[in-house]
Design a protein around this motif. Structure first.
Motif, PDB file in Angstrom:
ATOM      1  N   ASP A 114       0.833  -1.200   0.000  1.00 20.22           N
ATOM      2  CA  ASP A 114       0.000   0.000   0.000  1.00 20.22           C
ATOM      3  C   ASP A 114       0.874   1.258   0.000  1.00 20.22           C
ATOM      4  O   ASP A 114       2.049   1.219   0.367  1.00 20.22           O
ATOM      5  N   ASP A 116       0.290   3.926   1.883  1.00 16.62           N
ATOM      6  CA  ASP A 116       0.114   4.741   3.089  1.00 16.62           C
ATOM      7  C   ASP A 116       1.083   4.411   4.218  1.00 16.62           C
ATOM      8  O   ASP A 116       0.955   4.941   5.318  1.00 16.62           O
ATOM      9  N   GLN A 118       1.340   1.607   5.781  1.00 20.85           N
ATOM     10  CA  GLN A 118       0.858   0.578   6.726  1.00 20.85           C
ATOM     11  C   GLN A 118       1.615  -0.733   6.546  1.00 20.85           C
ATOM     12  O   GLN A 118       1.705  -1.525   7.471  1.00 20.85           O
ATOM     13  N   ARG A 220      -1.766   4.397   9.442  1.00 20.02           N
ATOM     14  CA  ARG A 220      -1.494   5.189   8.227  1.00 20.02           C
ATOM     15  C   ARG A 220      -0.526   6.324   8.509  1.00 20.02           C
ATOM     16  O   ARG A 220      -0.632   6.960   9.554  1.00 20.02           O
TER      17      ARG A 220
HETATM   18 MG    MG Z   1      -4.128   1.341   4.372  1.00 20.47          MG
END
Ligand code: MG
Ligand code: UDP
Length: 330
Positions: A114, A116, A118, A220
């Motif tokens: 991802d 972000d 994470q 995040r």
């Molecule tokens: Mg995420």
């Protein structure tokens, strides 16, 4: 007679292990309005790959963002040619964006993560190391899910276990899309034409050698999740019908159970000699309501499969590319 000269012991030189040639690792990152995260994730990955032995390409797939992502990705590409970007013509969803990235990736192995933060980039070397040990799919297994609502965590816990039970192949639990795929697995994934595609499910389906690496699913870095609890719930349900016929079989079993209940009720009315008309009418009406409800649910389940089939037969492309940077399109 001259005695044979004793042989001089040969000087032992430590045998050096030949250095393995560098591999090309592709990182595919779907991004939908992730403007505040793009530089952060790039910088993090840059450090990881600058300190490793392998070549890298970082393929961002902009899934129809309406923020400043395009400018940031174009600048990142100018600054570092390892960064590439695919811009989709609108928002097609995470799975379609991932498919676009995996189809464009050239690597010997492909990491999916991802945008972000994470999925922490410091776990990337562990994924690569496991892949080099010979595993063809290495999934990141979430040991914690910090910063996520309790209901989402509970839903995820149940979903993984139900999916594992239903799909009929060895699907590791608690592993999201964060994973490394060998080229062989990525090719199988790209060859699967189905529209409803979850990377975690479709890449565990072909088998191969699979393992997991534990990691802490971080909160995040910036911005909000693109999934509400409602859309996560819908995704969970559609992914079950997308990969399993179990709901249809359950519907059949419910039908059989209702028939038995009805027969039992009829027998009870005849044997007990119930003659109270008011009670019998109330029982009949309640039974009709129950049956009506059950039938609506069953038709809904069948409709879900029929609708899914209809969408598959339209054979529209999974995503549409507006343009790219750093990618040679065929
Ligand atoms: Mg995420
Ligand atoms: N994403 C995407 N298209 C979408 C929704 C999400 O490309 O329509 C991307 C998003 O930018 C992120 C990844 O998919 O990089 C996971 O999304 P998010 O972090 O919102 O999901 P969560 O981690 O909350 O489940």
């Amino acid at each position: 007679m001259a005695s044979a000269r004793p042989k001089r012991p040969r000087k032992r030189t430590a045998r050096r292990k030949p250095k393995a040639p560098p591999k090309l690792i592709s990182v595919v990152i779907p991004a939908y309005n992730e403007e505040p995260n793009l530089r952060f994730i790039y910088e993090y990955l840059r450090v990881v790959f600058d300190n490793g032995n392998d070549d890298a390409e970082i393929v961002f797939v902009d899934d129809g963002s309406t923020d400043n992502s395009r400018e940031i990705l174009t600048q990142l590409h100018k600054h570092d040619s390892r960064v590439k970007a695919i811009f989709l013509s609108r928002n097609f969803g995470q799975s379609a964006a991932l498919t676009a990235g995996i189809e464009a990736a050239k690597g010997d192995a492909i990491i999916v993560m991802d945008a972000d933060g994470q999925d922490p980039p410091e776990v990337v070397p562990d994924l690569i190391a496991k892949w080099k040990e010979g595993y063809e799919v290495v999934g990141g297994k979430r040991t914690s899910r910090r910063g996520e609502p309790v209901i989402k965590r509970a839903l995820a816990f149940v979903w993984y276990r139900v999916m594992r039970l239903l799909v009929g192949w060895d699907m590791p639990v608690d592993t999201g899309e964060f994973r490394i795929l060998d080229r062989k697995v990525a090719d199988v994934f790209c060859a699967c034409p189905q529209r409803h595609r979850l990377v975690r499910t479709l890449t565990s389906w072909p088998g191969f050698r699979q393992t997991t690496v534990d990691y802490d699913h971080a909160p995040r870095h910036a911005g909000k999740s693109k999934y509400t609890t409602g859309s996560s719930f819908r995704l969970a349900l559609t992914s079950i019908t997308g990969f399993s016929l179990a709901p249809l079989r359950i519907a059949f079993a419910v039908g059989i159970a209702v028939i038995f209940c009805a027969l039992f009720a009829c027998a009870w009315i005849l044997i007990s000699g119930a003659r109270d008309t008011v009670n019998l009418i109330a029982l009949a009406v309640a039974g009709l309501w129950l049956l009506g409800g059950i039938q609506c649910v069953l038709i809904g389940i069948i409709g879900e499969y029929v609708g899914r089939n209809y969408i598959e037969t339209q054979r529209r492309p999974l995503y549409v590319v507006r343009d790219t940077v750093g990618i040679n399109r065929k």
